[in-house]
Design an enzyme around this catalytic site. Sequence first.
Site, mmCIF file in Angstrom:
data_model
loop_
_atom_site.group_PDB
_atom_site.id
_atom_site.type_symbol
_atom_site.label_atom_id
_atom_site.label_comp_id
_atom_site.label_asym_id
_atom_site.label_seq_id
_atom_site.Cartn_x
_atom_site.Cartn_y
_atom_site.Cartn_z
ATOM 1 N N ASP A 117 38.752 47.090 25.690
ATOM 2 C CA ASP A 117 37.730 46.233 26.281
ATOM 3 C C ASP A 117 36.658 47.144 26.873
ATOM 4 O O ASP A 117 36.523 47.289 28.090
ATOM 5 C CB ASP A 117 38.384 45.364 27.366
ATOM 6 C CG ASP A 117 37.382 44.534 28.137
ATOM 7 O OD1 ASP A 117 37.751 44.024 29.227
ATOM 8 O OD2 ASP A 117 36.227 44.409 27.679
ATOM 9 N N ASP A 127 36.765 44.773 34.931
ATOM 10 C CA ASP A 127 36.504 43.502 35.629
ATOM 11 C C ASP A 127 37.780 42.685 35.774
ATOM 12 O O ASP A 127 37.807 41.710 36.514
ATOM 13 C CB ASP A 127 35.433 42.690 34.881
ATOM 14 C CG ASP A 127 35.801 42.501 33.413
ATOM 15 O OD1 ASP A 127 35.017 42.903 32.545
ATOM 16 O OD2 ASP A 127 36.893 41.973 33.123
HETATM 17 N N1 SAM Z 1 33.314 42.668 27.996
HETATM 18 C C1 SAM Z 1 32.419 43.790 28.021
HETATM 19 C C2 SAM Z 1 31.771 44.032 26.679
HETATM 20 O O1 SAM Z 1 32.167 43.401 25.716
HETATM 21 O O2 SAM Z 1 30.849 44.852 26.624
HETATM 22 C C3 SAM Z 1 33.160 44.992 28.500
HETATM 23 C C4 SAM Z 1 33.699 44.721 29.861
HETATM 24 S S1 SAM Z 1 34.333 46.027 30.785
HETATM 25 C C5 SAM Z 1 33.302 45.919 32.171
HETATM 26 C C6 SAM Z 1 33.837 47.511 29.953
HETATM 27 C C7 SAM Z 1 34.392 48.692 30.718
HETATM 28 O O3 SAM Z 1 34.649 49.809 29.871
HETATM 29 C C8 SAM Z 1 33.435 49.224 31.796
HETATM 30 O O4 SAM Z 1 33.947 48.900 33.062
HETATM 31 C C9 SAM Z 1 33.382 50.727 31.554
HETATM 32 O O5 SAM Z 1 33.369 51.489 32.752
HETATM 33 C C10 SAM Z 1 34.648 50.941 30.746
HETATM 34 N N2 SAM Z 1 34.679 52.181 29.957
HETATM 35 C C11 SAM Z 1 33.683 52.713 29.211
HETATM 36 N N3 SAM Z 1 34.095 53.871 28.635
HETATM 37 C C12 SAM Z 1 35.397 54.060 29.025
HETATM 38 C C13 SAM Z 1 36.367 55.068 28.771
HETATM 39 N N4 SAM Z 1 36.095 56.122 27.990
HETATM 40 N N5 SAM Z 1 37.597 54.928 29.322
HETATM 41 C C14 SAM Z 1 37.886 53.858 30.122
HETATM 42 N N6 SAM Z 1 36.998 52.876 30.425
HETATM 43 C C15 SAM Z 1 35.762 52.979 29.865
#
Ligand code: SAM
Length: 276
Positions: A156, A87
């Site tokens: 994150d 985001d």
């Molecule tokens: N602030 C949020 C929370 O505390 O739950 C998280 C925000 S951000 C949108 C979380 C991001 O982590 C998502 O966009 C997701 O696609 C990403 N994500 C999950 N697993 C991942 C991985 N193995 N590598 C990179 N990104 C990943």
Amino acid sequence: MSGFWFTEKQTENFGITIKVNKTLHTEQTEFQKLDMVETEEWGNMLLLDGMVMTSQVDEFVYHEMVAHVPLFTHPNPENVLVVGGGDGGVIREVLKHPSVKKATLVEIDGKVIEYSKKYLPEIAGDLEDARVEVKVGDGFLHIAESENEYDVIMVDSTEPVGPAVNLFTKGFYAGISKALKEDGLFVAQSDNPWFTPDLIRNVQRDVSEIFPITRLYIANIPTYPSGMWSFTIGSKKHDPLEVADERFHEMETKYYTKELHKAAFALPKFVKDLTK
Ligand code: SAM
């Protein structure tokens, strides 16, 4: 007014319910269900697999606390990495630190980036900055391929389900240690003490077996499960509780302050007990 109530079940028996005025976008991506909704109370809101990720109204708490606590703890952060964070909110905060020369974002789902740019421009707007490199890929693999590279790493990620499950393992934390420079440090969002105490206990145990300095801090995030959110820091050398006053420089924030940097580590007894 039309609309509907969206409920995020935070446990089997408890949740929050949010008045949604309209759905802006919804799709099943390669990795997760992505919903972008306009809510009455919290502005536009990103949901992944039915879980609140970020909202225009309260996003600043999480993004400031993930970024500024580690970045003020390190004496001169120049090369930083954000795992997840599609985001763009953490990157926006990272760029407020003039010492940062390069910020790399590794987000597994390009659709999160695409629709955050479209519907959350004040959060995602800095992903095009010249200091930022955006990579669409698995943060676990990126860490495995990195060595002695980063001053600060911020994880994150979503909750430890689906694509993020590997991001809460001891092997991942060992990889982070390898990817960090000799005085590097990292922070990871570590969910909430009310509903996931065992997760916090396990993360604290795993990180403290790898990093000489391991600490837990909390912040109030109204749209997250229980409202009390935790963050785990693992540091090779610099202690977040030993930051000299002169290290803090003026910065535009809405939640983080120099005083709160330290106060966030003052934990309620039942939370402190999870760090033993
Ligand atoms: N602030 C949020 C929370 O505390 O739950 C998280 C925000 S951000 C949108 C979380 C991001 O982590 C998502 O966009 C997701 O696609 C990403 N994500 C999950 N697993 C991942 C991985 N193995 N590598 C990179 N990104 C990943």
